[in-house]
Design a protein around this motif. Structure first.
Motif, PDB file in Angstrom:
ATOM      1  N   ARG A  68       1.538 -34.275 -38.674  1.00 57.24           N
ATOM      2  CA  ARG A  68       1.413 -32.850 -38.334  1.00 57.24           C
ATOM      3  C   ARG A  68       2.433 -32.098 -39.186  1.00 57.24           C
ATOM      4  NH1 ARG A  68       0.748 -29.995 -33.190  1.00 57.24           N
ATOM      5  NH2 ARG A  68      -0.006 -27.910 -33.781  1.00 57.24           N
ATOM      6  N   SER A  69       2.030 -31.762 -40.391  1.00 53.51           N
ATOM      7  CA  SER A  69       2.943 -31.063 -41.299  1.00 53.51           C
ATOM      8  C   SER A  69       2.904 -29.553 -41.089  1.00 53.51           C
ATOM      9  CB  SER A  69       2.623 -31.397 -42.755  1.00 53.51           C
ATOM     10  OG  SER A  69       1.271 -31.087 -43.035  1.00 53.51           O
ATOM     11  N   THR A  70       1.825 -29.046 -40.531  1.00 52.13           N
ATOM     12  CA  THR A  70       1.724 -27.619 -40.229  1.00 52.13           C
ATOM     13  C   THR A  70       1.217 -27.446 -38.800  1.00 52.13           C
ATOM     14  OG1 THR A  70      -0.581 -27.385 -40.921  1.00 52.13           O
ATOM     15  CG2 THR A  70       1.098 -27.142 -42.640  1.00 52.13           C
ATOM     16  N   THR A  71       1.377 -26.259 -38.258  1.00 54.04           N
ATOM     17  CA  THR A  71       0.863 -25.981 -36.914  1.00 54.04           C
ATOM     18  C   THR A  71      -0.652 -26.077 -36.878  1.00 54.04           C
ATOM     19  OG1 THR A  71       2.725 -24.516 -36.433  1.00 54.04           O
ATOM     20  CG2 THR A  71       0.754 -24.224 -35.086  1.00 54.04           C
ATOM     21  N   GLU A  72      -1.299 -25.678 -37.990  1.00 55.33           N
ATOM     22  CA  GLU A  72      -2.755 -25.546 -37.992  1.00 55.33           C
ATOM     23  C   GLU A  72      -3.505 -26.865 -38.115  1.00 55.33           C
ATOM     24  OE1 GLU A  72      -0.699 -21.959 -39.093  1.00 55.33           O
ATOM     25  OE2 GLU A  72      -0.681 -23.916 -40.070  1.00 55.33           O
ATOM     26  N   ASP A  73      -2.946 -27.841 -38.818  1.00 50.45           N
ATOM     27  CA  ASP A  73      -3.715 -29.034 -39.195  1.00 50.45           C
ATOM     28  C   ASP A  73      -3.220 -30.301 -38.517  1.00 50.45           C
ATOM     29  OD1 ASP A  73      -3.521 -27.396 -42.233  1.00 50.45           O
ATOM     30  OD2 ASP A  73      -5.440 -27.741 -41.216  1.00 50.45           O
ATOM     31  N   PHE A  74      -4.155 -31.164 -38.167  1.00 47.11           N
ATOM     32  CA  PHE A  74      -3.798 -32.419 -37.498  1.00 47.11           C
ATOM     33  C   PHE A  74      -4.817 -33.482 -37.923  1.00 47.11           C
ATOM     34  CE2 PHE A  74      -1.457 -34.987 -34.869  1.00 47.11           C
ATOM     35  CZ  PHE A  74      -2.080 -35.437 -33.724  1.00 47.11           C
ATOM     36  N   PRO A  75      -4.676 -34.036 -39.107  1.00 45.72           N
ATOM     37  CA  PRO A  75      -5.653 -35.026 -39.590  1.00 45.72           C
ATOM     38  C   PRO A  75      -5.473 -36.397 -38.945  1.00 45.72           C
ATOM     39  CG  PRO A  75      -3.913 -34.682 -41.212  1.00 45.72           C
ATOM     40  CD  PRO A  75      -3.668 -33.690 -40.116  1.00 45.72           C
ATOM     41  N   LEU A  76      -6.577 -37.095 -38.808  1.00 47.71           N
ATOM     42  CA  LEU A  76      -6.588 -38.449 -38.253  1.00 47.71           C
ATOM     43  C   LEU A  76      -7.022 -39.407 -39.353  1.00 47.71           C
ATOM     44  CD1 LEU A  76      -6.471 -40.257 -35.609  1.00 47.71           C
ATOM     45  CD2 LEU A  76      -8.958 -39.933 -35.510  1.00 47.71           C
ATOM     46  N   ARG A  77      -6.220 -40.421 -39.615  1.00 49.86           N
ATOM     47  CA  ARG A  77      -6.505 -41.373 -40.700  1.00 49.86           C
ATOM     48  C   ARG A  77      -6.904 -42.731 -40.148  1.00 49.86           C
ATOM     49  NH1 ARG A  77      -1.887 -38.693 -42.043  1.00 49.86           N
ATOM     50  NH2 ARG A  77      -2.062 -37.214 -43.770  1.00 49.86           N
ATOM     51  N   LEU A  78      -7.984 -43.247 -40.713  1.00 50.50           N
ATOM     52  CA  LEU A  78      -8.375 -44.629 -40.469  1.00 50.50           C
ATOM     53  C   LEU A  78      -8.018 -45.403 -41.727  1.00 50.50           C
ATOM     54  CD1 LEU A  78     -10.315 -42.807 -38.644  1.00 50.50           C
ATOM     55  CD2 LEU A  78     -11.798 -44.827 -38.605  1.00 50.50           C
ATOM     56  N   LEU A  79      -7.093 -46.333 -41.630  1.00 50.14           N
ATOM     57  CA  LEU A  79      -6.581 -47.011 -42.813  1.00 50.14           C
ATOM     58  C   LEU A  79      -7.544 -48.092 -43.304  1.00 50.14           C
ATOM     59  CD1 LEU A  79      -2.834 -47.292 -41.821  1.00 50.14           C
ATOM     60  CD2 LEU A  79      -3.960 -45.551 -43.209  1.00 50.14           C
TER      61      LEU A  79
END
Lengths: 113, 112
Positions: A68-79
């Motif tokens: 969570r680098s910004t308030t707006e974005d929350f990416p989910l990663r599948l490695l």
């Protein structure tokens, strides 16, 4: 009003591939979370964040990473995708952790073959 | 730990009949409780929520729910079902730190 936007809507992956599910909200909400929905199991919490730079694990975090680098974005990663990760994924946000409701995106339907 | 149990994975009613969807929670402190609805291929939409105060909560589309602390229940009702109410319904409780924990869901079918 965009609200919570998830991309892509549909995705097919091969076992072992990696990808990122995107989630963005334009409501300046502090709290964001990722859920997976499987038949008969409701929605289960994967990861959540109470603000930029802060993340924590939910009920089923294995195989997933978040940032969570910004308030707006929350990416989910599948490695390294596995067939067990075939599911519908929902991102949600709320103004703060308390008694406020969560607003949900439209979901990403992921199939891992 | 707080958890949520929805009784009945599938409920079928006739159009015009009473809708009753059951939800029980376990919590050591007064909870925040929610009902969400999910229409096919869509995200979740808030129907109603209980925080504090009045135990009978009214929501959208004619739905209401009653918080009963003695029974640890938060059942969802609607006096008269409509075809458009066919959807999946989720009860949820908010845990410490803001985590929203969902029940397994109840699929509501409405017969003409």
């Amino acid at each position: 009003n965009a609200g919570v936007t998830q991309t892509p809507k549909f995705q097919v992956l091969k076992t072992g591939q990696s990808m990122t599910l995107q989630c963005a909200q334009d409501m300046n909400h502090e709290y964001m979370s990722w859920y997976r929905q499987d038949p008969g199991m409701g929605l289960r919490l994967i990861h959540y964040s109470v603000g930029a730079g802060i993340t924590d694990q939910g009920e089923v975090p294995n195989g997933y990473n978040v940032s969570r680098s910004t308030t707006e974005d929350f990416p989910l990663r599948l490695l390294s995708a596995a067939p067990s990760q075939t599911s519908v994924y929902f991102c949600a946000s709320s103004p703060r952790p308390g008694n406020t409701e969560a607003f949900f995106g439209q979901g990403t339907r992921l199939t891992v073959v | 730990a707080q958890s949520v149990t929805q009784l009945g994975s599938h409920v079928s009613v006739s159009e015009g009949a009473l809708v009753l969807l059951r939800c029980n929670y376990s919590s050591s402190v007064p909870p925040y409780l929610f009902w969400y609805v999910q229409y096919p291929n869509q995200g979740l939409q808030l129907l109603l929520k209980y925080t504090t105060g009045a135990t009978l909560v009214k929501g959208i589309n004619g739905f209401e729910a009653e918080f009963k602390k003695s029974e640890t229940s938060f059942h969802l009702t609607k006096p008269s079902a409509h075809m458009s109410d066919a959807a999946e319904y989720f009860c949820a409780v908010k845990r410490e730190g803001g985590k929203l924990i969902f029940g397994q869901g109840t699929e509501l079918s409405v017969k003409p």
